[in-house]
Motif scaffolding. Structure first.
Motif, short mmCIF file in Angstrom:
data_model
loop_
_atom_site.label_atom_id
_atom_site.label_comp_id
_atom_site.label_asym_id
_atom_site.label_seq_id
_atom_site.Cartn_x
_atom_site.Cartn_y
_atom_site.Cartn_z
N ARG A 26 0.82 -1.22 0.00
CA ARG A 26 0.00 0.00 0.00
C ARG A 26 0.85 1.26 0.00
NH1 ARG A 26 -4.93 -1.80 4.13
NH2 ARG A 26 -6.14 -2.92 2.54
N ASP A 27 1.83 1.27 -0.88
CA ASP A 27 2.69 2.44 -1.06
C ASP A 27 2.62 2.84 -2.54
OD1 ASP A 27 4.55 4.43 -1.07
OD2 ASP A 27 6.21 3.23 -0.32
N PRO A 28 1.50 3.46 -2.97
CA PRO A 28 1.33 3.76 -4.40
C PRO A 28 2.34 4.76 -4.95
CG PRO A 28 -0.41 4.79 -3.09
CD PRO A 28 0.33 3.87 -2.17
N ALA A 29 2.87 5.65 -4.10
CA ALA A 29 3.86 6.61 -4.59
C ALA A 29 5.13 5.88 -5.05
CB ALA A 29 4.19 7.62 -3.50
N ALA A 30 5.59 4.91 -4.25
CA ALA A 30 6.76 4.13 -4.65
C ALA A 30 6.45 3.28 -5.86
CB ALA A 30 7.22 3.25 -3.49
N ALA A 31 5.22 2.74 -5.92
CA ALA A 31 4.83 1.94 -7.08
C ALA A 31 4.85 2.78 -8.34
CB ALA A 31 3.43 1.36 -6.85
N ARG A 32 4.41 4.02 -8.23
CA ARG A 32 4.41 4.91 -9.40
C ARG A 32 5.83 5.11 -9.92
NH1 ARG A 32 1.64 10.96 -9.84
NH2 ARG A 32 2.25 11.34 -12.01
N THR A 33 6.78 5.33 -9.03
CA THR A 33 8.17 5.52 -9.44
C THR A 33 8.69 4.30 -10.19
OG1 THR A 33 8.60 6.99 -7.57
CG2 THR A 33 10.50 5.98 -8.62
N SER A 34 8.38 3.12 -9.67
CA SER A 34 8.86 1.89 -10.32
C SER A 34 8.20 1.69 -11.68
CB SER A 34 8.58 0.69 -9.41
OG SER A 34 9.32 0.78 -8.20
N PHE A 35 6.90 1.90 -11.76
CA PHE A 35 6.21 1.68 -13.04
C PHE A 35 6.55 2.77 -14.06
CE2 PHE A 35 2.95 -0.76 -10.39
CZ PHE A 35 3.46 -1.99 -10.77
N GLU A 36 6.92 3.94 -13.59
CA GLU A 36 7.44 4.96 -14.51
C GLU A 36 8.69 4.45 -15.22
OE1 GLU A 36 6.82 7.91 -15.71
OE2 GLU A 36 5.34 8.91 -14.44
N ALA A 37 9.56 3.78 -14.47
CA ALA A 37 10.79 3.23 -15.05
C ALA A 37 10.46 2.15 -16.07
CB ALA A 37 11.69 2.69 -13.95
N VAL A 38 9.47 1.32 -15.77
CA VAL A 38 9.07 0.26 -16.71
C VAL A 38 8.49 0.88 -17.98
CG1 VAL A 38 7.61 -1.76 -17.08
CG2 VAL A 38 8.64 -1.35 -14.83
N TYR A 39 7.64 1.87 -17.82
CA TYR A 39 7.03 2.53 -18.98
C TYR A 39 8.08 3.22 -19.83
CZ TYR A 39 4.02 5.79 -21.57
OH TYR A 39 3.39 6.52 -22.56
N HIS A 40 9.11 3.77 -19.21
CA HIS A 40 10.19 4.39 -19.97
C HIS A 40 10.95 3.33 -20.77
CE1 HIS A 40 13.33 7.25 -21.04
NE2 HIS A 40 14.22 6.35 -20.66
N ALA A 41 11.14 2.15 -20.17
CA ALA A 41 11.86 1.08 -20.87
C ALA A 41 11.00 0.44 -21.95
CB ALA A 41 12.31 0.02 -19.88
N LEU A 42 9.68 0.36 -21.73
CA LEU A 42 8.78 -0.31 -22.67
C LEU A 42 7.59 0.60 -23.00
CD1 LEU A 42 8.71 -3.80 -20.89
CD2 LEU A 42 10.16 -3.11 -22.81
N PRO A 43 7.83 1.69 -23.70
CA PRO A 43 6.74 2.65 -23.96
C PRO A 43 5.68 2.15 -24.91
CG PRO A 43 8.74 3.29 -25.12
CD PRO A 43 9.12 2.15 -24.25
N GLY A 44 5.92 1.04 -25.58
CA GLY A 44 4.92 0.50 -26.48
C GLY A 44 4.07 -0.59 -25.87
N GLU A 45 4.25 -0.87 -24.56
CA GLU A 45 3.52 -1.94 -23.88
C GLU A 45 2.33 -1.37 -23.13
OE1 GLU A 45 3.82 -5.15 -24.00
OE2 GLU A 45 5.64 -5.18 -25.23
N ARG A 46 1.15 -1.91 -23.44
CA ARG A 46 -0.06 -1.46 -22.76
C ARG A 46 -0.04 -1.85 -21.28
NH1 ARG A 46 0.30 0.93 -26.74
NH2 ARG A 46 0.22 -0.90 -28.06
N ALA A 47 0.53 -3.00 -20.95
CA ALA A 47 0.57 -3.44 -19.55
C ALA A 47 1.35 -2.45 -18.68
CB ALA A 47 1.18 -4.83 -19.46
#
Length: 747
Positions: free
Chosen positions: A543-564
């Motif tokens: 239940r730490d959505p702020a930290a989750a956002r930081t991590s998923f930002e990194a994933v989205y930067h690495a895979l910007p074409g992935e809907r997941a």
């Protein structure tokens, strides 16, 4: 100081590559000299260094990737392509040894086309060696010069061995500008050694390597014989688009399609340990409906640490001088080229020579964040942060293309991911669960539980080449603790086994153990996007959505074409309280792929919370009837309509629309009655004490839209619900409510 552009009303200046940084046209003969960073004829600068990199794998696509139509470029009559006056413009004359300007005019007199460099004494010549009618190797009849490039003049010729009375086989001969230059001579030898073996539909075909005596000295001069590609370069298309429409760049979908089409050609070279080195819009030709890489003069082996390295200012990777070319530096040139084609060439050799424009400077990048992230990764200053290969680059570009097209015309462009499974389950559907509302569940505007999100998001697909893939395929299902024990005792330790163990710890409710395992995986490969993905899951589970956002930002930067990746980021933003960012990400995911139902419910939930009821209903109505959550979406839409009359005097159309929707739903009797009760209770509140009101002729769920009619309908609904009550207390309460709501009658 570079010269001002000579075209009327153009405020630009000629940049090191020989083109105006404003209008994109080449510098004409006779202008003052360009900055000394450009190299001889063609703007390709030379450096030295080592080569390293990794190759990727991919199959080739077709222009437009089957998704977008790109206007074909009609073939050009080869005879019309020959230069009437083959001259190297003075601003593009540089010594091949020291890169200093040579052959420049002064005091109104034109510069010499032949002579010796005043700086180092090396001989230079910018005159074509071949003329119309010359016969090379007793086979190739020269028609004239086509152009000049970084390593030599290019001539059009007819192959007499193949041509006949019916058709001609046109070929291109490419020779050296100055054979006295050892680097140029070495490059020719390199081309002769391996370029003939290159065979890819998106790479110009090298047919032969022949020699012909120099007309002045009699010394043998080498010529590469390649296929003639009678099309138009992407640079020419960019300039033509600007002149015709005033737009700075080409249409974005077209630019991305170009990248998707040409990257497999680079992947082909990389798989053979070859580097292109000098990729730029000038070196890509569109002919008919196909792209071709041309000018292979800068191609070199990965292991080559001695020969000259050719590149172009504004496109060349920053590490070239120190580390030499690599697969990563090739991908950098593609990223820069896509940016130039999409945004225009202005400033890419000056203001933006070492960086991309920001979204504030280029609104197109703000509008299409995924494309911006593709460019950022491809052109990252650190080579190890770029895409791992051309195949990965192309894969992500194709995902971005689907998004750009879907947003443009409203038609989804779904695809099967090579990285993720589908959603494991749909999260955030409480508004469509009738029982949830009765039992204190979250309403349509409620934020989903982060732990629910973590359990529902797609899972990364197992890499079949991982040593533990076979073990994981045989791993059965069971209680989370049992799965943890099985994985801990796995016969092999591999990244995939480790990541599966992380998820098992999370399923078992042990986020700390999951983080400890992740730390070990991060130490082994800190750039693996799967580490950030699982860190995001662990943060949601904790239940730490702020930290989750930081991590998923990194994933989205690495895979910007992935809907997941974008779905995970959207959910983390929503849980962290950033509704605006979450809605934007949900909207892009849902527009592109209607298989991500969580995005539909999330977008509808946020629009409803923002007061956009019509927008929320529109999204929920897009859930297809074939979906397992179609009824859930329709229930949520019904509830959204019911909430539309939250205030006295609210819009009656919302109530009536919700009633019509409810009548169409194929729900069981109990759920139908529960929703009917919600709707009629809202209608009674809306009517207040106005009696029949102005809508007495309307009917709602078969009842008159009057206080008396609604009370009778609500009484019947309560009594129906009492028949389905699970406890005596619940049944008595419903009967009491039915009696209380019944209007007064004489009987």
């Amino acid at each position: 100081m570079s010269a001002s552009c000579r075209r009327p009303a153009c405020p630009g200046r000629y940049s090191p590559d020989g083109y105006c940084d404003e209008c994109g046209h080449k510098a004409p003969t006779g202008v003052t000299e360009l900055p000394p960073t450009s190299a001889a004829t063609g703007g390709s600068a030379r450096t030295r260094g080592s080569a390293s990199g990794r190759s990727g794998r991919s199959g080739r696509g077709r222009l437009g990737a089957g998704l977008v139509e790109i206007a074909r470029v009609p073939p050009r009559d080869p005879a019309t392509a020959v230069m009437a006056d083959p001259v190297v413009a003075e601003p593009r004359r540089f010594c091949l040894s020291c890169d200093k300007p040579v052959g420049r005019g002064r005091d109104g007199r034109p510069g010499r086309t032949e002579g010796f460099c005043p700086h180092c004494g090396t001989a230079f010549s910018f005159l074509p060696r071949l003329g119309a009618g010359d016969l090379v190797h007793d086979r190739y009849e020269v028609l004239g010069a086509l152009a000049y490039g970084g390593l030599g003049w290019i001539y059009l010729a007819r192959d007499r061995h193949v041509s006949d009375a019916v058709s001609d086989r046109w070929v291109v001969l490419k020779g050296l500008i100055n054979t006295a230059d050892p680097d140029a001579a070495a490059a020719a030898v390199t081309e002769r050694r391996y370029l003939v073996e290159i065979d890819h539909p998106n790479i110009v075909k090298i047919h032969d390597f022949v020699q012909h005596p120099d007309p002045k000295t009699g010394d043998p001069v080498g010529y590469i014989v390649m296929e003639y590609v009678g099309g138009e370069s992407l640079r020419d298309r960019l300039v033509a688009r600007r002149e015709e429409t005033g737009a700075a760049g080409l249409p974005l979908a077209e630019v991305i399609a170009y990248g998707v089409e040409i990257l497999p050609a680079l992947d082909y070279l990389h798989d053979r340990d070859l580097l292109f080195c000098d990729f730029k819009p000038d070196n890509v030709i569109q002919a008919e409906e196909q792209l071709k890489l041309i000018d292979l003069g800068a191609v070199r082996h990965l292991s080559d640490e001695e020969s000259a390295i050719y590149g172009t200012p504004g496109y060349q990777a920053p590490e070239i001088a120190a580390a030499g070319p690599s697969v990563a530096s090739d991908l950098y040139t593609v990223g820069r080229s896509l940016a130039v084609l999409a945004l225009g060439a202005r400033g890419f050799t000056s203001t933006y020579a070492t960086r991309l424009p920001t979204p504030e400077e280029a609104p197109l990048l703000a509008e299409h964040d995924a494309f911006y992230r593709v460019l950022r990764r491809a052109t990252h200053p650190r080579a190890e942060r770029r895409f791992g290969g051309a195949a990965e680059f192309s894969e992500q570009l194709l995902g971005v293309l689907r998004e750009v097209l879907a947003v443009a015309d409203g038609t989804p462009r779904p695809s099967t991911s090579l990285r993720f499974t589908p959603e494991r389950r749909t999260f955030g559907t409480a508004a469509g669960d009738v029982a949830a509302a009765e039992n204190g569940g979250r309403d349509a505007a409620g934020i989903p539980d982060p732990r629910e999100v973590a359990a529902a998001l797609p899972a990364p697909l197992v890499d079949v080449l991982d040593p533990g893939a076979g073990f994981l395929a045989s791993l059965g299902t069971g209680a989370p603790d049992e799965v943890v024990r099985a994985l801990t005792a796995a016969p092999v330790d591999s990244p995939e086994v480790g990541f599966r163990l992380v998820r098992a710890h999370l399923d078992a409710g042990h986020p700390r153990r999951a983080r400890a395992e992740l730390d070990a995986r991060a130490a082994a490969d800190p750039l693996d996007w799967r580490v950030d993905w699982h860190r995001g899951l662990a943060a949601l589970a904790d239940r730490d959505p702020a930290a989750a956002r930081t991590s998923f930002e990194a994933v989205y930067h690495a895979l910007p074409g992935e809907r997941a990746a974008r779905l995970a980021l959207a959910a983390a933003c929503e849980c962290a309280g950033d509704a605006e960012a979450a809605a934007g990400h949900y909207a892009r995911v849902w527009a592109t792929d209607r298989g991500f139902l969580s995005a539909a419910f999330g977008l509808a939930r946020l629009r409803l919370a923002d007061g956009d009821r019509a927008g929320a209903l529109a999204v929920l109505d897009q859930v297809p009837e074939s979906s397992a959550h179609y009824l859930t979406a329709q229930v949520a839409a019904t509830r959204a309509g019911i909430a539309g009359a939250a205030d006295d005097g609210g819009p009656v159309d919302d109530l009536l629309g919700a009633a019509r929707r409810l009548e169409r739903l194929a729900l069981d009797t109990e759920r139908q009655a529960r929703l009917a009760a919600e709707l009629l209770e809202r209608a009674l509140d809306w009517l207040g004490g106005d009696g029949a009101g102005p809508h007495a002729r309307e009917r709602i769920l078969g009842n008159e839209l009057t206080e008396r009619g609604v009370r009778f309908g609500l009484e019947r609904t309560y009594r129906m619900l009492a028949q389905h009550a699970r406890t005596r207390e619940e049944r008595y309460a419903l009967v009491d409510r039915a009696n209380a709501v019944r209007p007064r009658t004489l009987v």
